[in-house]
Each structure stands twice: as structure tokens, then as C-alpha cells.
Design a protein around this motif. Structure first.
Motif, PDB file in Angstrom:
ATOM      1  N   THR A  55      75.423  14.894 -68.443  1.00 52.01           N
ATOM      2  CA  THR A  55      75.562  16.145 -67.802  1.00 52.01           C
ATOM      3  C   THR A  55      75.382  17.364 -68.480  1.00 52.01           C
ATOM      4  N   PHE A  56      75.074  18.559 -67.859  1.00 55.29           N
ATOM      5  CA  PHE A  56      75.283  19.725 -68.799  1.00 55.29           C
ATOM      6  C   PHE A  56      76.812  20.257 -68.904  1.00 55.29           C
ATOM      7  N   GLN A  57      76.902  20.709 -69.873  1.00 53.82           N
ATOM      8  CA  GLN A  57      78.296  21.343 -70.314  1.00 53.82           C
ATOM      9  C   GLN A  57      78.100  22.830 -69.543  1.00 53.82           C
ATOM     10  N   ALA A  58      79.424  23.209 -69.416  1.00 56.46           N
ATOM     11  CA  ALA A  58      79.854  24.461 -68.670  1.00 56.46           C
ATOM     12  C   ALA A  58      79.452  25.671 -69.519  1.00 56.46           C
ATOM     13  N   ARG A  59      78.915  26.888 -68.793  1.00 59.52           N
ATOM     14  CA  ARG A  59      78.675  28.030 -69.405  1.00 59.52           C
ATOM     15  C   ARG A  59      77.568  27.948 -70.384  1.00 59.52           C
ATOM     16  N   GLY A  60      76.673  26.888 -70.169  1.00 58.04           N
ATOM     17  CA  GLY A  60      75.525  26.919 -71.148  1.00 58.04           C
ATOM     18  C   GLY A  60      75.818  26.698 -72.443  1.00 58.04           C
ATOM     19  N   GLU A  61      77.030  26.205 -72.928  1.00 66.96           N
ATOM     20  CA  GLU A  61      77.360  25.911 -74.350  1.00 66.96           C
ATOM     21  C   GLU A  61      76.647  24.940 -74.812  1.00 66.96           C
ATOM     22  N   PRO A  62      76.412  24.873 -76.281  1.00 65.68           N
ATOM     23  CA  PRO A  62      76.738  25.872 -77.285  1.00 65.68           C
ATOM     24  C   PRO A  62      75.534  26.777 -77.421  1.00 65.68           C
ATOM     25  N   LEU A  63      74.440  26.721 -76.509  1.00 65.50           N
ATOM     26  CA  LEU A  63      73.459  27.696 -76.408  1.00 65.50           C
ATOM     27  C   LEU A  63      73.835  28.883 -76.632  1.00 65.50           C
ATOM     28  N   ARG A  64      74.715  29.240 -75.685  1.00 64.55           N
ATOM     29  CA  ARG A  64      75.236  30.553 -75.329  1.00 64.55           C
ATOM     30  C   ARG A  64      75.595  31.423 -76.648  1.00 64.55           C
ATOM     31  N   HIS A  71      66.549  16.032 -66.708  1.00 60.50           N
ATOM     32  CA  HIS A  71      67.242  14.836 -66.321  1.00 60.50           C
ATOM     33  C   HIS A  71      68.006  14.397 -67.512  1.00 60.50           C
ATOM     34  N   PRO A  72      69.236  14.933 -67.392  1.00 63.55           N
ATOM     35  CA  PRO A  72      70.021  14.667 -68.526  1.00 63.55           C
ATOM     36  C   PRO A  72      70.716  13.258 -68.542  1.00 63.55           C
ATOM     37  N   ALA A  73      70.480  12.624 -67.497  1.00 67.86           N
ATOM     38  CA  ALA A  73      71.331  11.286 -67.534  1.00 67.86           C
ATOM     39  C   ALA A  73      70.431  10.390 -68.409  1.00 67.86           C
ATOM     40  N   LEU A  74      69.300  10.793 -68.606  1.00 66.45           N
ATOM     41  CA  LEU A  74      68.456  10.003 -70.047  1.00 66.45           C
ATOM     42  C   LEU A  74      69.582   9.710 -71.167  1.00 66.45           C
ATOM     43  N   GLN A  75      70.304  10.548 -71.480  1.00 64.16           N
ATOM     44  CA  GLN A  75      70.984  10.522 -72.557  1.00 64.16           C
ATOM     45  C   GLN A  75      72.169   9.448 -72.616  1.00 64.16           C
ATOM     46  N   ARG A  76      72.076   8.742 -71.422  1.00 61.65           N
ATOM     47  CA  ARG A  76      73.124   7.630 -71.273  1.00 61.65           C
ATOM     48  C   ARG A  76      72.358   6.351 -71.319  1.00 61.65           C
TER      49      ARG A  76
END
Length: 275
Positions: free
Chosen positions: A223-232, A57-62
Motif C-alpha cells: 500500500t502507499f505510505q501516508a503523505r506521499g513519503e518519502p518522496l515529499r 498497483h502497489p499490491a505487486l510488491q507483495r
């Protein structure tokens, strides 16, 4: 002592009053066995007790949370504001768990449950640890808050800069949810630390912090960043022997005391690294 160690200093302190909500920057903080004063004293859980975080639930960070005398003030851009006051809490025992540690927290109030449920789009309960955490981790011989596993986590500013040198878009320190940030070191110098002193508090540097999709959340948009960054990108050069992606170090405070931004960081013991 090396020049790098002499120059190292505490540059940032972050607190997360409700697990997975927005970071709150501090200039000073008290440290106890359970971590920073007021850090992760609250957590959301589903009605069956399963804990809820920004991993799902990334909305928690707001959600912005400000500790006040006797509770919290909370705000969300769409849901508005609400107060949480300990004097109104139901304080009913509620069994929950964090990564295998099962323990009894206490409930707060239905209005808070409804507020968070609206933001997350499913029923959740806001839980409180109380004045003293009921969660005791045998492996650490310590009481711990609602944090994932350790009372505190540290990252050096140089480690983030080394990551950003590999990225097309710069990443922010708060994506990695540290409590303490240290400046004036080489990149990943913290990997070799075993025991440090920051100001008046001594810490055992216990284990590297294994990272997950939480660090891919953009805290501004929730929201989640594109392409799974920076974990990738981290996975390309920061894998440990067990295959986990490692960034930052988990800490255990060995005494109580106050931390102040700008305090010197002294490396008391080092260890071999395998990253």
C-alpha cells in the motif's frame, strides 16, 4: 585515491525477476549488457499492451518471485503459489512498450495471466523477454530488459541514512528498487561519479535516477505510505535543475562479469554535480 573511495564496497545486490514485484537479495550476480542476470525479464501488461507497475498497483510488491531452472516460482500471501515454466509458454509475439520504447515481447500462459489478474483486480498478461531482450535503446546503444530505462541502478547506504535523518519513520532501501547498494561512502557521493569499477565489472554512471510515487509504496503491505513519503521529504532537498526529484544513479555496464557482495568499489572518473 581518497580513503572514502578505498573503503567503498558493494554491500547489497537486488534482483527483480518480474517488474515491480518484491526485491530478491543476492550475494553474487552475473552482469551483462542487459543488466543483472534474471533481472526484470518478465513484466505485466494490460490486454492493449500498456505496461503495469506498482505505481498504479502497489499490491505487486507483495508477489515473491524466485528464479529456478527453466522459469520461476511465484507466491502471494492471498493468491497462493504458482509455477512459471518456459517449456509451457505460448511464446506468441505481443507488442508492448516501456516509457516510449515499443517492442515485441512474448506471452507466457493463461494460468499465469489469470493468477496475476486476480491479484490486481483487472485483466493482465504476463510477458517474457526471451533469452535475449528485443528492446534496444538507441540513446544507450544497448539492449535493455523491462527496466524503466537503464540496465542497473545504484544507491549508497549513506544516502539512505541522510534521508532517514530527516524522516520521522525510517525508510527501507528496497523502497527505492536499486540493483546495487554501496557502503563506505559519504552521503550522495554517487552524484559525483562518472565511471566506477566494482570487482571485475566497470560501469558508466550515466544519469541521476528521477523518482516517482513508486518509492512511497510500503513493500510489506503493498500500500502507499501516508503523505506521499518519502518522496515529499526528498523533494525538499533533492531536486535537480529540471525540477525532478533525484535519488541514486543509473548505470551501464561496460563489460560482463560477476559481482560479489563485499567487492571493492573504485571510482575511476568523477564529474561536477548540480544537486
Amino acid at each position: 585515491m581518497s580513503d572514502t573511495q578505498t573503503l567503498a564496497r558493494l554491500s547489497e545486490i537486488y534482483r527483480y525477476p518480474v517488474k515491480s514485484t518484491a526485491a530478491r537479495s543476492l550475494t553474487r550476480a552475473l552482469v551483462s549488457e542487459e543488466g543483472l542476470d534474471g533481472d526484470r525479464r518478465y513484466m505485466l501488461a494490460r490486454p492493449d499492451g500498456r505496461f503495469v507497475t506498482a505505481r498504479t498497483h502497489p499490491a505487486l510488491q507483495r508477489v515473491i518471485v524466485e528464479p529456478v531452472n527453466g522459469g520461476l516460482d511465484l507466491h502471494h500471501p492471498e493468491a497462493g503459489s504458482i509455477e512459471a515454466r518456459e517449456t509451457r509458454f505460448a511464446r506468441e509475439s505481443f507488442t508492448t512498450a516501456v516509457w516510449g520504447d515499443t517492442f515485441a515481447a512474448v506471452t507466457t500462459e493463461s494460468a499465469l495471466d489469470a493468477w496475476f489478474s486476480e491479484i490486481l483486480g483487472e485483466p493482465v498478461r504476463l510477458l517474457w523477454l526471451g533469452a535475449t531482450s528485443p528492446r534496444y535503446r538507441e540513446s544507450l546503444q544497448r539492449r535493455v530488459s523491462f527496466a524503466d530505462g537503464y540496465p542497473l541502478m545504484l544507491i549508497s547506504q549513506a544516502s539512505l541514512e541522510a534521508l532517514n535523518a530527516r524522516m520521522d519513520a525510517p525508510q527501507r532501501m528496497i523502497q527505492f528498487r536499486p540493483n546495487l547498494v554501496v557502503a563506505g561512502t559519504a552521503a550522495h557521493a554517487e552524484d559525483a561519479w562518472a565511471r566506477i569499477r566494482i570487482g571485475e565489472v566497470e560501469f558508466r554512471v550515466d544519469t541521476p535516477c528521477a523518482r516517482c510515487k513508486m518509492i512511497t509504496v510500503d513493500p510489506t503491505t503493498g500500500t502507499f505510505q501516508a503523505r506521499g513519503e518519502p518522496l515529499r521529504t526528498l523533494a525538499g532537498y533533492r531536486r535537480g535543475a529540471d525540477g525532478k526529484v533525484l535519488f541514486g544513479q543509473n548505470l551501464i555496464a561496460l563489460n560482463t562479469g560477476e559481482l560479489i557482495v563485499g567487492a571493492p568499489v573504485e571510482v575511476l572518473e568523477t564529474r561536477a554535480t548540480s544537486i
